[in-house]
Design an enzyme around this catalytic site. Structure first.
Site, PDB file in Angstrom:
ATOM      1  CG  HIS A 162      -3.280   1.379  -2.142  1.00 49.73           C
ATOM      2  ND1 HIS A 162      -1.937   1.159  -2.358  1.00 49.73           N
ATOM      3  CD2 HIS A 162      -3.923   0.729  -3.137  1.00 49.73           C
ATOM      4  CE1 HIS A 162      -1.784   0.386  -3.412  1.00 49.73           C
ATOM      5  NE2 HIS A 162      -2.964   0.116  -3.919  1.00 49.73           N
TER       6      HIS A 162
ATOM      7  CB  SER B 245       2.535   2.747  -9.374  1.00 47.97           C
ATOM      8  OG  SER B 245       2.621   1.377  -9.703  1.00 47.97           O
ATOM      9  CB  SER B 246       2.405  -1.443  -5.731  1.00 48.85           C
ATOM     10  OG  SER B 246       1.242  -1.070  -5.037  1.00 48.85           O
TER      11      SER B 246
ATOM     12  CD  GLN C 193      -5.379  -8.140 -11.229  1.00 46.34           C
ATOM     13  OE1 GLN C 193      -6.341  -8.388 -10.517  1.00 46.34           O
ATOM     14  NE2 GLN C 193      -4.904  -6.897 -11.353  1.00 46.34           N
TER      15      GLN C 193
ATOM     16  CG  LEU D 137      -1.794  -1.248   1.383  1.00 44.44           C
ATOM     17  CD1 LEU D 137      -2.571  -1.173   2.697  1.00 44.44           C
ATOM     18  CD2 LEU D 137      -2.746  -1.396   0.206  1.00 44.44           C
ATOM     19  CG  HIS D 138       0.924   3.457  -3.222  1.00 47.74           C
ATOM     20  ND1 HIS D 138      -0.132   4.240  -3.620  1.00 47.74           N
ATOM     21  CD2 HIS D 138       0.973   2.429  -4.113  1.00 47.74           C
ATOM     22  CE1 HIS D 138      -0.685   3.738  -4.704  1.00 47.74           C
ATOM     23  NE2 HIS D 138      -0.041   2.618  -5.029  1.00 47.74           N
TER      24      HIS D 138
ATOM     25  CG  ASP E  76      -4.898   1.086 -12.230  1.00 44.70           C
ATOM     26  OD1 ASP E  76      -3.963   0.859 -13.002  1.00 44.70           O
ATOM     27  OD2 ASP E  76      -4.775   1.073 -10.998  1.00 44.70           O
TER      28      ASP E  76
ATOM     29  CB  ILE F  63      -2.339   9.870  -4.878  1.00 39.68           C
ATOM     30  CG1 ILE F  63      -3.814   9.868  -4.429  1.00 39.68           C
ATOM     31  CG2 ILE F  63      -1.449  10.503  -3.819  1.00 39.68           C
ATOM     32  CD1 ILE F  63      -4.430  11.228  -4.168  1.00 39.68           C
TER      33      ILE F  63
HETATM   34  O1  PAF Z   1      -6.125  -2.194  -9.052  1.00 36.84           O
HETATM   35  C1  PAF Z   1      -5.796  -3.240  -8.428  1.00 36.84           C
HETATM   36  O2  PAF Z   1      -5.027  -3.202  -7.466  1.00 36.84           O
HETATM   37  C2  PAF Z   1      -6.348  -4.575  -8.884  1.00 36.84           C
HETATM   38  O3  PAF Z   1      -6.472  -4.626 -10.260  1.00 36.84           O
HETATM   39  C3  PAF Z   1      -7.667  -4.940  -8.207  1.00 36.84           C
HETATM   40  C4  PAF Z   1      -8.790  -3.975  -8.570  1.00 36.84           C
HETATM   41  C5  PAF Z   1      -7.485  -4.966  -6.690  1.00 36.84           C
HETATM   42  C6  PAF Z   1      -8.106  -6.342  -8.642  1.00 36.84           C
HETATM   43  O4  PAF Z   1      -7.152  -7.301  -8.320  1.00 36.84           O
END
Ligand code: PAF
Length: 276
Positions: A33, A180-181, A57, A29-30, A145, A171
């Site tokens: 989030h 971004s992570s 994904q 997390l950053h 995103d 942000i």
């Molecule tokens: O944006 C993300 O971190 C991911 O794509 C999500 C929405 C948590 C789904 O895994």
């Protein structure tokens, strides 16, 4: 804050009459989030955060195995953001039979969907599972995103999912790089180059404000994104949130870019409303 690893345990805790704000994440997390959690905290009785690195994904040659993880730091951030329940499922919990998946019908043939075939099927599959588990009143997603967000909105509309999707702002670091992570992957040199992505978008906005044609603006953006040792994945414009081609009737344009550095692929975008 309570940490939940089972669906039944989480659902029992969430039963009753209250609004639930939900922030689904893949962890590490950053501040991006944190801002989603802050908004969820302000607008709901209960805040649920999920951390799950969703395997479906990721493409075969992507960074699933090395995706950054830090449970201790994530728990601290979640606690200080006022999260009530942190849901940490395993692959077995999320994909018990794996007999059914969500398939995207349109909007994933452009931008990240074109570069990462199947990515958004995986995103919508896991988001749909998480919505069914948490049954949130509101769910919070970042505009970084933007394609993901539009496809989630489309899924919610098409399937009549009873959740309100909240679009939240990008942000950025002080130098403009979108949080971004994956920024952690960048080498020192790439980290110096990376703020140039947002600079290119700022220039694109200025050019659009001046009335320059979209194709000219995109050409200029592609020139500005030529960093040594990196390759442009795409710099394209689509209508938002339909993700279809831009035409004379398009009100809001998503100008989105992806740059493949040696150690990380970074995305960023600009949402431009004509005449605003
Ligand atoms: O944006 C993300 O971190 C991911 O794509 C999500 C929405 C948590 C789904 O895994």
């Amino acid at each position: 804050m309570k940490i939940m690893r089972s669906v039944a345990q989480l659902q029992e805790a969430l039963g009753g009459q209250h609004s639930i704000g939900f922030v689904p994440t893949m962890g590490f997390l950053h501040e991006g989030h944190a801002s989603l959690l802050e908004q969820a905290r302000a607008e709901n009785d209960i805040v649920v955060l999920s951390i799950f690195i969703n395997p479906t994904q990721f493409g075969p040659n992507e960074d699933l195995d090395r995706y950054p993880r830090d449970e201790t730091r994530d728990q601290q951030l979640a606690q200080s953001a006022g999260v009530d329940y942190l849901f940490y499922p395993t692959n077995e919990v999320m994909y018990p039979l794996d007999m059914a998946r969500v398939t995207v019908r349109s909007g994933d043939d452009v931008l990240c969907g074109a570069s990462r075939p199947g990515h958004f099927d995986g995103v919508l599959t896991v988001v749909s599972k998480l919505f069914n588990i948490v049954r949130p009143t509101r769910a919070y997603f970042g505009l970084k995103d933007a394609q993901q967000l539009a496809l989630i909105e489309g899924y919610v509309a098409d399937y009549f999912v009873p959740v309100e999707i909240k679009r939240c702002p990008i942000i950025r670091e002080a130098d403009g790089l979108a949080k971004s992570s994956r920024n952690v992957y960048l080498s020192d040199r790439e980290r110096e180059q990376a703020p140039g992505i947002q600079q290119a978008l700022v220039e694109a906005k200025q050019a659009l404000d001046q009335g320059q044609p979209l194709e000219t603006v995109l050409e200029k953006t592609r020139t500005l994104l030529q960093f040594e040792g990196a390759a442009i994945d795409y710099a394209e414009a689509v209508a938002y949130p339909t993700l279809g081609p831009v035409d004379a009737t398009t009100e809001t344009i998503l100008l989105a870019v992806a740059v493949q550095f040696e150690s990380a692929r970074l995305i960023d975008n600009l949402l431009y409303t004509r005449g605003a």
